[in-house]
Every structure is written in C-alpha cells, then in structure tokens.
Design a protein around this motif. Structure first.
Motif, PDB file in Angstrom:
ATOM      1  N   ASP A 132       0.940  -1.222  -0.084  1.00 16.88           N
ATOM      2  CA  ASP A 132       0.028   0.093  -0.068  1.00 16.88           C
ATOM      3  C   ASP A 132       0.928   1.368  -0.083  1.00 16.88           C
ATOM      4  O   ASP A 132       0.368   2.315  -0.644  1.00 16.88           O
ATOM      5  N   ALA A 166      -8.624  -4.058   1.404  1.00 25.17           N
ATOM      6  CA  ALA A 166      -9.704  -3.093   0.595  1.00 25.17           C
ATOM      7  C   ALA A 166      -9.711  -2.108   1.382  1.00 25.17           C
ATOM      8  O   ALA A 166      -9.544  -0.970   0.670  1.00 25.17           O
ATOM      9  N   ALA A 169      -6.809   0.026   0.207  1.00 29.45           N
ATOM     10  CA  ALA A 169      -6.722   0.568  -1.039  1.00 29.45           C
ATOM     11  C   ALA A 169      -7.840   1.717  -1.350  1.00 29.45           C
ATOM     12  O   ALA A 169      -7.494   2.583  -2.134  1.00 29.45           O
ATOM     13  N   LEU A 179     -11.438  -0.681  -4.874  1.00 32.97           N
ATOM     14  CA  LEU A 179     -12.003  -2.231  -4.791  1.00 32.97           C
ATOM     15  C   LEU A 179     -11.961  -2.908  -6.101  1.00 32.97           C
ATOM     16  O   LEU A 179     -12.106  -4.020  -6.152  1.00 32.97           O
ATOM     17  N   SER A 184      -6.430  -5.096  -6.747  1.00 33.35           N
ATOM     18  CA  SER A 184      -7.332  -5.479  -6.049  1.00 33.35           C
ATOM     19  C   SER A 184      -7.850  -6.754  -6.613  1.00 33.35           C
ATOM     20  O   SER A 184      -7.925  -7.891  -5.668  1.00 33.35           O
TER      21      SER A 184
END
Length: 455
Positions: A132, A166, A169, A179, A184
């Motif tokens: 991330d 999620a 993200a 998403l 993802s």
C-alpha cells in the motif's frame, strides 16, 4: 480437545502410510481417518509427522512445539509492521503483548492450525502494508502469496486479510478504483481461490464442512441471548474487556493509514463473528486473531504515553518484564495433569483391545481413547451436542432409539464411559447403561458389554 484431533490425524496419516507398523495400527488408522473430519488442509499435521522423530513419536508434542515456533516467528512481522507506523518502544510493547499475553501463551501451545494461521496472517498484513505504501508487482505478489497461504491454512483468515487490503486500497485510491482496480482483483483472486477450492470440496464432496455451513446460515442465532453472552465471555477471556475498550480507543487515535488498516481488521472480525456465530460464542481460540489486532490498535496509546512523559518508557519496559511472570502464573493454573486420563484410557484398551466397535461417552469425543489407546469409537452426544442439534433444527431422538441406531451402524460391542458427569446429566442413558452388564470398571471409567443385550 481440538489439539487431540490434530494429533490423531497426524498419527493416523503416519500409520496409514508407514510400511513398518503393525496391522492393527493400519486398520485403526483407516477407521480414524474415516471418523475424523479433516476440516483444513493437514499442513501442520504433515509437519508434525516429520518432526515426530525428535519427540520419540509423540505427534501431540511435536505439533505443540511447532505451534509455539510459528507463533514466536509471527512476532517478527508484527514488530516490523508496528515499526512502520510507530517508534521503537511502541513496537516492542506490541511484540511483548503478542508473545506474552496470557491467552496467547496458552493458545500458542495448542496443536491446531490457528496459531500458524495467525502468524502467517500477520506476515501477510506486513506485506499488504508495504504494498500500500509503494505499490508494485513484486510487493503485490508477496502480499497475495502470503495472504493465500494464511487463508489456505484456515479460511477464517480471509475475513481479516481481505478487508484490511480493501480498506487501505480505498483510503489510497477511493472506493471504486480501490475495490475494482486490477491490483485488488488480482489480490482477491490469488488469496481466495485456493482456499475456496478446498472449502467447496469439503462442502460438496467430502461433506466434512457441511455442518459448519449449516450453522453459518442460521441467522436466527443473532437474536439468541446466548450468542451475545457467549461472544462477550470469549472476548473477555481472550483479551479482557478493558483492553478491548483501550484497543478501540487506540483506533481513533491512529494515523490515517494505520486507522484504515485497523478498521479493516476490526470490521473483518465483526463479519467473522456474524458468520461463525455458534463457534465465536463457544470456542475461545476462534478469537486468537484479536491478539495481534489489539497489539496494533494499542500502538497510538503507547506512543503517546512514552512521548508525553519519557520516564514512562521505563514503566512500559518494567511492565513488559513482568508479563512473563503473569503469563506463567495464569498458564500453570489452567493446564490439567494428563496422567489420570491416560491411566483410564490404558485400562480401557487393556480390557477391550484395539477395536472400532465402541460407543464412547466422553468429554473429548473419544479422541484420547483413540490417540492413546488405539480404540476407535463413535461418540455419544454430550449435552452441548444435543443443544447444537436443536440449534440446527434436527428432530429430537429418544435415547433408546439413538442407542439402537448406533449399535446397528457401528456394530458396537462395548460402551465406554469416561465422563461420569455426562452420564449423570442424561438419566435415560443412565437407565440404558444400568440394563447391561459391566465388563470392567475403575477410577473414572466403566466398560459396558453390549454383546449380550439388555437385561
């Protein structure tokens, strides 16, 4: 009890595959593997077989040592993840909490896949956090593969890992791109598909997971007071309600990225609890993921304490030094002495031999009788099992009818009582036992001869 299941599966796999075992062991292994549902891929059991040589063939001991090893290894990625968001003292405190909180000390010594799953889950969270921060194919592959391994070890890990990915993200890219972005979708596919394949096989082919699926679909349990009371009791046992409150307060104090990660984990825990409703209200080890989640949630609080009053850092260090003594005290209080149980099992095996024609009344589904005595049995339902039958909506069965059915299907010759409290709680079963001849009896056990029929 859960760890005896793992030990028995490991023992039976070894007996079924080894060339130098007696015939009775091979026969018992076949019966045990048919009786015992293999709920998760037997990765830990296979490792226990490989390590059993160092423990003189004790699969339970080798499995427990492996669980301890994997749990301890999980402290490294937890420290690394904590260090990415907070200072050295806070990260050390998180690692100390993970390793030395009383329930973690106990649960990490249990031969079952949950400690390995949690440790692998922590490693996956570390890799997810790295991806991330600086997305790239290599970091995505690391995160996805570690996550897939954790979820394959035990599918429950997906309830924590996928929401954490999620949440990060979405925080970084917005809801739609976060998403539905390529990263993802690839992550979700790699993480879920291997475990999903195993689960579908367990539901549709082997049927070993059919019972768990039926309980997951019982949404009426959400209105049952026993579910909520049981859930709260389990959380108090694993974490403690004051630490739960402090952890949730820590989420509010966290920085944006850490807060997103924590919200994903806590949200995943709620989803996990609402799916596995019965288990989270009755099985304490289902809450073991709370240990690393709480450790991460407490980071902002520890950081503020040590930053506001530097001298408090020494107090934190002292508290960490005291934790081993506290944990050891709590552990000693609850570890039972296995010697009396082993003597009963050995006496029963000596009386009836190695046979599968047995009905057992025990508090461990006959697992100790099978693992230590080489006697396979079909377990008479406990009071808890009878309650579970009612929860599942199954029709009530009379004791005499149930006994006749078990006699017929198992071709049973003996009924072994190893749990007198269960026998006392079921008067109709007591009546059936009293009508039959006693073959052997001793301290804490009774063997009933079913071959001659009722008197």
């Amino acid at each position: 009890m859960r760890q005896l299941h793992g030990a028995l599966v490991a023992q039976s796999l070894h007996w079924s595959e080894a060339q130098d075992v007696p015939g009775w062991q091979r026969a018992m292994a076949a019966v045990h593997l048919e009786d015992e549902p293999i709920l998760e891929p037997p990765l830990l059991e296979r490792m226990a077989i490989a390590a059993a040589g160092a423990s003189n063939g004790d699969y339970l001991l080798s499995g427990r040592l492996l669980s301890v090893l994997f749990w301890m290894l999980g402290a490294a990625p937890l420290h690394a993840l904590a260090r990415r968001h907070h200072g050295r003292v806070a990260a050390m405190a998180a690692m100390a909490f993970y390793l030395l909180s009383p329930f973690a000390v106990l649960a990490s010594r249990s031969f079952q896949p949950v400690p390995l799953m949690v440790a692998t889950m922590v490693a996956a969270l570390w890799a997810i956090d790295r991806h991330d921060e600086a997305p790239g194919r290599r970091r995505l592959a690391e995160a996805a593969l570690l996550s897939a391994l954790a979820v394959f070890i035990k599918p429950g890990a997906g309830f924590f890992i996928v929401p954490a990915f999620a949440a990060l993200a979405v925080t970084r890219r917005g809801a739609r791109r976060g998403l539905l972005g390529a990263d993802s979708l690839v992550f979700a596919a790699v993480t879920v598909v291997p475990s999903l394949s195993w689960s579908l096989h367990g539901i549709l082919v082997s049927r070993s997971l059919k019972g768990s699926l039926s309980l997951a679909l019982r949404f009426d349990l959400l209105s049952d007071e026993m579910f909520w009371n049981g859930w709260l009791t389990m959380v108090d046992k694993v974490l403690g309600l004051p630490l739960l409150a402090a952890s949730l307060f820590g989420v509010a104090l966290a920085t944006a990225r850490l807060r997103a990660l924590l919200l994903g984990l806590w949200g995943g825990y709620l989803a996990f609890a609402f799916v596995f409703k019965y288990h989270v209200s009755t099985h304490d080890y289902y809450h073991l993921p709370l240990i690393p989640i709480a450790a991460l949630s407490l980071l902002p609080i520890v950081e503020r304490l040590t930053a506001a009053i530097p001298a408090r850092a020494y107090a934190v260090a002292a508290a960490c030094a005291f934790l081993p003594l506290w944990a050891a005290h709590r552990a000693i209080d609850v570890v039972p002495d296995p010697a009396p149980s082993l003597k009963r099992v050995e006496a029963v095996a000596a009386a009836i031999g190695h046979t599968p024609r047995v009905i057992s009344v025990s508090d461990d589904y006959g697992l100790a009788l099978a693992y230590y005595g080489g006697v396979s049995s079909v377990s008479w339902p406990s009071m808890g099992d009878l309650r579970l039958e009612r929860i599942r909506g199954l029709p009530e069965v009379a004791t005499s009818e149930r006994l006749e059915k078990m006699l017929r299907e198992r071709d049973a010759e003996y009924l072994v009582v190893l749990a007198n409290d269960e026998l006392a709680a079921q008067p109709d079963l007591q009546t059936e036992v009293a009508r039959r001849a006693v073959l052997a009896e001793g301290n804490g056990y009774k063997v009933i001869d079913l071959r001659a029929g009722a008197r």
